[in-house]
Design an enzyme around this catalytic site. Structure first.
Site, PDB file in Angstrom:
ATOM      1  N   GLY A  46       0.891  -1.087  -0.082  1.00 33.04           N
ATOM      2  CA  GLY A  46      -0.176   0.002  -0.134  1.00 33.04           C
ATOM      3  C   GLY A  46       0.840   1.464   0.042  1.00 33.04           C
ATOM      4  N   GLN A  51       2.566   9.843   1.195  1.00 33.69           N
ATOM      5  CA  GLN A  51       3.988   9.234   1.371  1.00 33.69           C
ATOM      6  C   GLN A  51       4.786   9.555   0.351  1.00 33.69           C
ATOM      7  OE1 GLN A  51       1.806   5.368   2.342  1.00 33.69           O
ATOM      8  NE2 GLN A  51       4.060   5.040   3.385  1.00 33.69           N
ATOM      9  N   CYS A  88       5.893   0.010   7.691  1.00 30.54           N
ATOM     10  CA  CYS A  88       5.601   1.033   6.545  1.00 30.54           C
ATOM     11  C   CYS A  88       6.555   1.504   5.771  1.00 30.54           C
ATOM     12  CB  CYS A  88       4.888   2.397   7.498  1.00 30.54           C
ATOM     13  SG  CYS A  88       4.358   3.689   6.448  1.00 30.54           S
ATOM     14  N   LEU A  89       6.522   1.667   4.463  1.00 29.65           N
ATOM     15  CA  LEU A  89       7.256   2.237   3.495  1.00 29.65           C
ATOM     16  C   LEU A  89       7.973   3.441   4.168  1.00 29.65           C
ATOM     17  CD1 LEU A  89       5.855   1.285   0.204  1.00 29.65           C
ATOM     18  CD2 LEU A  89       7.515   0.032   1.604  1.00 29.65           C
ATOM     19  N   HIS A 130      -4.797   1.108   7.189  1.00 27.19           N
ATOM     20  CA  HIS A 130      -3.317   1.624   7.304  1.00 27.19           C
ATOM     21  C   HIS A 130      -3.124   2.582   6.474  1.00 27.19           C
ATOM     22  CE1 HIS A 130       1.130   1.190   7.888  1.00 27.19           C
ATOM     23  NE2 HIS A 130       1.060   2.056   7.025  1.00 27.19           N
ATOM     24  N   GLU A 131      -3.567   2.611   5.075  1.00 23.69           N
ATOM     25  CA  GLU A 131      -3.487   3.632   4.242  1.00 23.69           C
ATOM     26  C   GLU A 131      -4.288   4.795   4.496  1.00 23.69           C
ATOM     27  OE1 GLU A 131      -0.660   3.821   2.573  1.00 23.69           O
ATOM     28  OE2 GLU A 131      -0.141   1.693   3.038  1.00 23.69           O
ATOM     29  N   HIS A 134      -2.954   7.368   7.010  1.00 26.68           N
ATOM     30  CA  HIS A 134      -1.996   8.245   6.345  1.00 26.68           C
ATOM     31  C   HIS A 134      -2.513   9.565   5.955  1.00 26.68           C
ATOM     32  CE1 HIS A 134       1.804   6.447   6.415  1.00 26.68           C
ATOM     33  NE2 HIS A 134       1.445   5.157   5.933  1.00 26.68           N
TER      34      HIS A 134
END
Length: 148
Positions: A46, A51, A88-89, A130-131, A134
């Protein structure tokens, strides 16, 4: 398509609330394509627009053989619960358990602006939550689950 730089959690931009998407055009389509390519290159499931430095309410999610482009997503209904590890990225070398709904129904728009609705369960539901966090400036470790 092009790879985008991923913003790290030390950047205060990740703590800001994103604005709604209002233009459904070629620029948006390119951003979505770039985000998907960036997510794949980073081996993620994701990626939200903040991000990659864009404070707009959109994210891409690919998990459990489901690919979603979530534009202006909102929760319609949530039920059940699941507790599991997240990473997370935008966060290096950190993971923790997070409590999420097991099942979600979300309303969103597709890249053409068409209203959509989807019910998801398990891991893909976790990834969407999760996304979507953000988009409100929330990081997974803000919700770290600690059993009492």
């Amino acid at each position: 398509m092009a790879l985008r730089d991923i913003v790290m959690d030390t950047n205060p931009q990740l703590r800001k609330v994103s604005r709604p998407v209002t233009a459904f055009d070629a620029k948006l389509a390119k951003l979505l394509d770039d985000m998907r390519q960036t997510m794949h290159a980073a081996d993620g499931c994701g990626l939200a627009a903040p991000q990659v430095g864009i404070l707009r309410r959109l994210a891409v999610v690919e998990a459990d053989d489901v690919y979603l482009e979530l534009i202006n997503p909102t929760f319609v209904e949530t039920s059940g619960e699941q507790i599991g590890p997240e990473a997370c990225l935008s966060v290096k070398d950190r993971s923790c358990d997070v409590k999420r709904p097991y099942r979600i129904t979300i309303a969103y728009q597709n890249r053409d602006g068409k209203p959509m609705r989807k019910t998801l369960e398990g891991f893909v539901a976790r990834a969407c939550c999760h996304e979507m966090d953000h988009l409100d400036g929330v990081l997974f470790y803000d919700k770290e689950y600690r059993q009492r």
